[in-house]
Motif scaffolding. Structure first.
Motif, mmCIF file in Angstrom:
data_model
loop_
_atom_site.group_PDB
_atom_site.id
_atom_site.type_symbol
_atom_site.label_atom_id
_atom_site.label_comp_id
_atom_site.label_asym_id
_atom_site.label_seq_id
_atom_site.Cartn_x
_atom_site.Cartn_y
_atom_site.Cartn_z
ATOM 1 N N ALA A 107 0.820 -1.217 0.000
ATOM 2 C CA ALA A 107 0.000 0.000 0.000
ATOM 3 C C ALA A 107 0.850 1.263 0.000
ATOM 4 N N GLY A 108 2.133 1.122 0.258
ATOM 5 C CA GLY A 108 3.010 2.286 0.273
ATOM 6 C C GLY A 108 3.233 2.801 1.669
ATOM 7 N N VAL A 109 4.156 3.735 1.753
ATOM 8 C CA VAL A 109 4.560 4.304 3.043
ATOM 9 C C VAL A 109 3.564 5.371 3.470
ATOM 10 N N ASP A 110 3.263 5.390 4.746
ATOM 11 C CA ASP A 110 2.433 6.442 5.326
ATOM 12 C C ASP A 110 3.355 7.324 6.159
ATOM 13 N N ASN A 111 3.625 8.522 5.684
ATOM 14 C CA ASN A 111 4.537 9.433 6.368
ATOM 15 C C ASN A 111 3.852 10.305 7.414
ATOM 16 N N SER A 112 2.589 10.021 7.697
ATOM 17 C CA SER A 112 1.874 10.779 8.729
ATOM 18 C C SER A 112 2.540 10.567 10.077
ATOM 19 N N GLU A 113 2.476 11.579 10.910
ATOM 20 C CA GLU A 113 3.037 11.501 12.257
ATOM 21 C C GLU A 113 2.180 10.559 13.110
ATOM 22 N N ALA A 114 2.821 9.645 13.821
ATOM 23 C CA ALA A 114 2.104 8.744 14.731
ATOM 24 C C ALA A 114 1.618 9.533 15.941
ATOM 25 N N ASN A 115 0.434 9.202 16.407
ATOM 26 C CA ASN A 115 -0.069 9.800 17.641
ATOM 27 C C ASN A 115 0.668 9.182 18.816
ATOM 28 N N ARG A 116 1.095 9.999 19.741
ATOM 29 C CA ARG A 116 1.799 9.517 20.935
ATOM 30 C C ARG A 116 0.771 9.345 22.051
ATOM 31 N N LYS A 117 0.352 8.123 22.244
ATOM 32 C CA LYS A 117 -0.657 7.808 23.257
ATOM 33 C C LYS A 117 -0.216 6.578 24.028
ATOM 34 N N GLY A 118 -0.792 6.386 25.158
ATOM 35 C CA GLY A 118 -0.540 5.167 25.906
ATOM 36 C C GLY A 118 -1.453 4.039 25.470
ATOM 37 N N ASN A 119 -2.643 4.424 25.010
ATOM 38 C CA ASN A 119 -3.649 3.444 24.606
ATOM 39 C C ASN A 119 -4.192 3.796 23.230
ATOM 40 N N TYR A 120 -4.407 2.755 22.434
ATOM 41 C CA TYR A 120 -4.916 2.939 21.077
ATOM 42 C C TYR A 120 -6.171 2.108 20.883
ATOM 43 N N ARG A 121 -6.961 2.528 19.920
ATOM 44 C CA ARG A 121 -8.212 1.840 19.588
ATOM 45 C C ARG A 121 -8.251 1.624 18.083
ATOM 46 N N ILE A 122 -8.493 0.389 17.675
ATOM 47 C CA ILE A 122 -8.611 0.048 16.261
ATOM 48 C C ILE A 122 -9.909 -0.727 16.091
ATOM 49 N N LEU A 123 -10.764 -0.266 15.198
ATOM 50 C CA LEU A 123 -12.049 -0.905 14.937
ATOM 51 C C LEU A 123 -12.047 -1.454 13.516
ATOM 52 N N LEU A 124 -12.288 -2.755 13.404
ATOM 53 C CA LEU A 124 -12.390 -3.406 12.104
ATOM 54 C C LEU A 124 -13.822 -3.884 11.906
ATOM 55 N N LYS A 125 -14.375 -3.594 10.736
ATOM 56 C CA LYS A 125 -15.714 -4.066 10.377
ATOM 57 C C LYS A 125 -15.598 -4.891 9.104
ATOM 58 N N TRP A 126 -16.067 -6.142 9.181
ATOM 59 C CA TRP A 126 -16.041 -7.037 8.026
ATOM 60 C C TRP A 126 -17.447 -7.149 7.449
ATOM 61 N N TYR A 127 -17.562 -6.842 6.159
ATOM 62 C CA TYR A 127 -18.831 -6.900 5.437
ATOM 63 C C TYR A 127 -18.822 -8.170 4.589
ATOM 64 N N PRO A 128 -19.500 -9.241 5.052
ATOM 65 C CA PRO A 128 -19.439 -10.516 4.331
ATOM 66 C C PRO A 128 -20.038 -10.461 2.927
ATOM 67 N N GLU A 129 -20.975 -9.542 2.686
ATOM 68 C CA GLU A 129 -21.622 -9.451 1.375
ATOM 69 C C GLU A 129 -20.605 -9.262 0.249
#
Length: 95
Positions: A44-66
């Motif tokens: 997908a290529g490099v993402d040069n965006s600055e990483a957020n400096r946090k102690g805790n992270y949240r990632i939400l994945l939604k799978w659409y079976p259709e």
């Protein structure tokens, strides 16, 4: 009424590397969704965006079976950190 997708929310603590997954996906489904999502990110290529400096992270994945699509929202600030967290979670789920 049922959702037209399955979801998994990963809460990840950077300091302890502990994580909690909530949602309506089985353990085996979590592994499959993470594998598929990470495979889609390859090249997908490099993402040069600055990483957020946090102690805790949240990632939400939604799978659409259709259409077998996976949508992702995250608060990591960049995709490299997001994918690193997902790889860590995946490797530990496989154990």
């Amino acid at each position: 009424m049922t959702n037209d997708y399955l979801s998994m929310c990963i809460k990840y603590s950077m300091g302890s590397r502990k994580f909690k997954i909530t949602g309506n996906v089985s353990r085996e489904g979590r592994i499959r969704i993470l594998e598929a999502f990470l495979r889609e990110q390859m090249g997908a290529g490099v993402d040069n965006s600055e990483a957020n400096r946090k102690g805790n992270y949240r990632i939400l994945l939604k799978w659409y079976p259709e259409n077998d699509d996976i949508a992702c929202t995250y608060n990591t600030g960049n995709k490299g950190l997001r994918d690193g967290i997902l790889k860590d979670v995946l490797s530990r789920l496989r154990k």
